[in-house]
Design an enzyme around this catalytic site. Structure first.
Site, PDB file in Angstrom:
ATOM      1  N   GLN A  40       0.855  -1.184   0.000  1.00 15.22           N
ATOM      2  CA  GLN A  40       0.000   0.000   0.000  1.00 15.22           C
ATOM      3  C   GLN A  40       0.894   1.239   0.000  1.00 15.22           C
ATOM      4  OE1 GLN A  40      -2.588   2.553   3.204  1.00 15.22           O
ATOM      5  NE2 GLN A  40      -2.855   0.329   3.304  1.00 15.22           N
ATOM      6  N   ARG A  42       1.248   4.826   0.892  1.00 19.48           N
ATOM      7  CA  ARG A  42       0.601   5.785   1.791  1.00 19.48           C
ATOM      8  C   ARG A  42       1.455   7.038   1.898  1.00 19.48           C
ATOM      9  NH1 ARG A  42       0.173   7.324   7.300  1.00 19.48           N
ATOM     10  NH2 ARG A  42      -1.993   7.609   7.980  1.00 19.48           N
ATOM     11  N   THR A 137       1.421   3.630  17.927  1.00 17.21           N
ATOM     12  CA  THR A 137       2.360   3.841  16.844  1.00 17.21           C
ATOM     13  C   THR A 137       2.461   5.315  16.494  1.00 17.21           C
ATOM     14  OG1 THR A 137       2.726   3.459  14.465  1.00 17.21           O
ATOM     15  CG2 THR A 137       0.484   3.275  15.245  1.00 17.21           C
ATOM     16  N   GLY A 173       1.966  -0.856  14.944  1.00 14.12           N
ATOM     17  CA  GLY A 173       3.051  -1.176  15.858  1.00 14.12           C
ATOM     18  C   GLY A 173       3.538  -2.607  15.815  1.00 14.12           C
ATOM     19  N   VAL A 199       4.779  -1.335   8.851  1.00 13.56           N
ATOM     20  CA  VAL A 199       5.297  -0.082   8.283  1.00 13.56           C
ATOM     21  C   VAL A 199       6.786   0.019   8.587  1.00 13.56           C
ATOM     22  CG1 VAL A 199       4.995   2.413   8.154  1.00 13.56           C
ATOM     23  CG2 VAL A 199       3.030   0.965   8.676  1.00 13.56           C
ATOM     24  N   LYS A 361      -2.961 -16.099  36.923  1.00 11.78           N
ATOM     25  CA  LYS A 361      -3.455 -16.650  38.183  1.00 11.78           C
ATOM     26  C   LYS A 361      -3.765 -15.517  39.157  1.00 11.78           C
ATOM     27  CE  LYS A 361      -1.139 -17.063  41.634  1.00 11.78           C
ATOM     28  NZ  LYS A 361      -2.095 -16.381  42.580  1.00 11.78           N
ATOM     29  N   CYS A 440       0.935 -16.165  45.951  1.00 11.57           N
ATOM     30  CA  CYS A 440       2.154 -15.899  45.177  1.00 11.57           C
ATOM     31  C   CYS A 440       2.955 -17.167  44.930  1.00 11.57           C
ATOM     32  CB  CYS A 440       3.023 -14.876  45.902  1.00 11.57           C
ATOM     33  SG  CYS A 440       2.225 -13.269  46.175  1.00 11.57           S
TER      34      CYS A 440
END
Length: 521
Positions: A40, A42, A137, A173, A199, A361, A440
């Protein structure tokens, strides 16, 4: 032109910050040599004359490689050049008008960032959708929303029927470190992405040809963190069969002594290290993210415990997460107190966007926070539950589906799901709730199980859960246990004893396992 391949879609950027002083046409040709399947053009700033001139040069190159060239927004430029189509945004010329001007054979893509926009574009006849923005981005200044993998999956699910013949690519991104996760985690049960649009990962690369070839290879191969699970097509859904397989997981831990890399708070480091040793693992407490590049290559697993949240800590978590994802090392996320403060809620979002977690968790409040439900926790406690058993099971299943991983929600009854199989586990003891770090260290135990049993992560997590909670039950019955203070050393003893007994072939302790499959109507 044959059927369009959307696997690796290059969107150009002519700005000096991205392109530098190089020639765009040369960069695009190098990318095509590397395997780019769609281009593309752009350019939002150049005048029409320059746009047409550059587009013609690009089209001559793309035709040489039998790859379609699309023009961003400018239907007039596409007509002047005679290229294969256009890509239009929500604020550009509407799709029906573009179709009338370009004809039925033109390729027309539409940018969408919501299910409503996606459904409308499919109904209006779009050939493909550019779904995003995936990550933040700098190449777009009018981005409406960062939708991530969860938002992308929601859009794919919404168009599964109306857009079954409409192709989709993710944009925003995406680079070599995120591409495979985007394709894997965005996949909905009924529809998957057909490719990714990139990009700067190509245009700004020192060697565009090499960058494109590496990206295409990533598109075609499963991510390291999912390869073993995808290859295992014989995962059992039988409660009995899964319980019978638990000893194999525990024995494997004993024989391999896998590394458990804990990035955790100071309060539980000593406890977690002792627990890891007791169950047969090899613990290391390392909160500096730079170490993960080396540690992730040792065949172990990572635990990210969000007990202490600081900007520096978040950066370290993200570095470690990416390192383990790259090596395929399992990662357990424990969003401690995730719903307690705005800072912690933001941290949860940051970490979910930073990489893939094999297991999430937490208690009910924490899991609700990860899912996106508005929750106000009091510190790390979940608080009194107002949910029914079915609602809890549904929450766990739906989060596992969204993240395409395993979710463990602890409580009086624990729930565990990989999105397809969901179980309720009723083992454990109330003394676990009277000691610091009990949740934990469960993450630590699950991590060593995952490290040796990547082919069925739900089974690995279940093995860790049963090992821990049955050991707690046994410890609570000892004559020397008078309360929380004497319970902790007894718990560590019984974790060790169950590991030893299992390795020697004694699995009678599993007769007390209380696991039930959850049935959804």
């Amino acid at each position: 032109m044959t059927k369009v391949d959307y696997s690796l879609y290059l969107v150009t950027d002519s700005t000096p910050a991205i392109l530098g002083d190089r020639d765009l046409v040369e960069v695009v040709e190098a990318a095509l040599e590397g395997g780019v399947t769609l281009v593309q053009y752009r350019d939002k700033v150049s005048d029409t004359g320059l746009l047409v001139s550059t587009a013609r040069k690009l089209h001559a190159i793309t035709r040489k490689y039998n790859v379609p060239l699309l023009i961003n927004d400018r239907v007039d430029v596409a007509l002047a050049v005679g290229c294969e189509g256009v890509h239009i945004g929500q604020d550009d010329l509407d799709l029906s008008a573009a179709r009338k001007l370009l004809g039925k054979d033109a390729i027309i893509g539409v940018t969408v960032s919501s299910s409503e926009e996606a459904v409308a574009a499919c109904n209006d006849g779009a050939d493909y959708l550019g779904v995003g923005t995936m990550f933040a981005t700098g190449t777009k200044t009018n981005t409406k929303d960062i939708i991530g993998t969860a938002g992308t999956k929601e859009i794919l699910s919404a168009i599964a029927e109306v857009g079954k013949d409409v192709r989709t690519v993710s944009i925003g991104g995406i680079n070599a470190s995120t591409l495979q996760r985007v394709l894997y985690q965005s996949s909905a049960p009924s529809k998957s992405l057909d490719g990714v649009a990139v990009v700067s990962a190509i245009v700004a690369a020192t060697d565009p040809k090499k960058a494109a070839a590496e990206l295409l290879d990533l598109v075609k191969t499963p991510p390291p963190f999912a390869a073993a699970s995808l290859a295992n097509t014989a995962k059992s859904s039988s409660t009995l069969e899964l319980i019978q397989q638990v000893p194999s997981v525990i024995k494997e831990v004993g024989s391999k002594t896998p590394l458990s890399h804990n990035m955790t708070n100071l309060v539980v480091q000593n406890f977690a290290a002792n627990v890891a040793l007791a169950v047969g693992g090899s613990p290391i407490m390392a909160n500096y993210g730079e170490e993960a590049a080396d540690l992730s290559k040792l065949g172990g697993a990572l635990v990210i415990n969000m007990g202490t949240v600081t900007p520096e800590g978040l950066l370290n978590y993200c570095k470690a997460l990416k390192a383990y994802n790259l090596q395929g090392g399992p990662v357990v996320f424990d969003p401690v107190g995730g719903g307690a403060t705005a800072v912690r809620k933001a941290a949860v979002k940051t970490l979910l966007a930073a990489g893939y977690f094999d297991v999430i968790k937490g208690n009910e409040g924490e899991i609700k926070t990860v899912f996106g439900t508005v929750v106000q926790q009091r510190g790390v406690d979940s608080g009194a539950s107002t949910s029914t058993a079915l609602e809890k099971a549904t929450l766990v299943r739906d989060l596992a589906v969204r993240e395409r991983n395993v979710v463990v929600m602890t409580g009086a009854v624990d729930y565990i799901s990989d999105g397809e199989r969901t179980f309720a586990v009723s083992n454990g003891h109330e003394l676990l709730g009277r000691i610091t770090g009990s949740g934990c260290v469960l993450g630590t135990i699950i991590s060593v199980m995952l490290a040796v049993w990547k082919g069925d992560k739900l089974l690995a997590a279940l093995a860790g859960l049963l090992h821990y909670e049955v050991a707690a039950e046994v410890a609570s019955k000892r004559d020397d246990v008078k309360g929380p203070g004497t319970f902790v050393p007894a718990l560590i003893d019984e974790l060790y004893n169950l590991q030893k007994r299992t390795s020697e072939g004694d699995v009678k302790w599993l007769e007390s396992a209380k696991v039930e499959a959850v049935k959804f109507s």
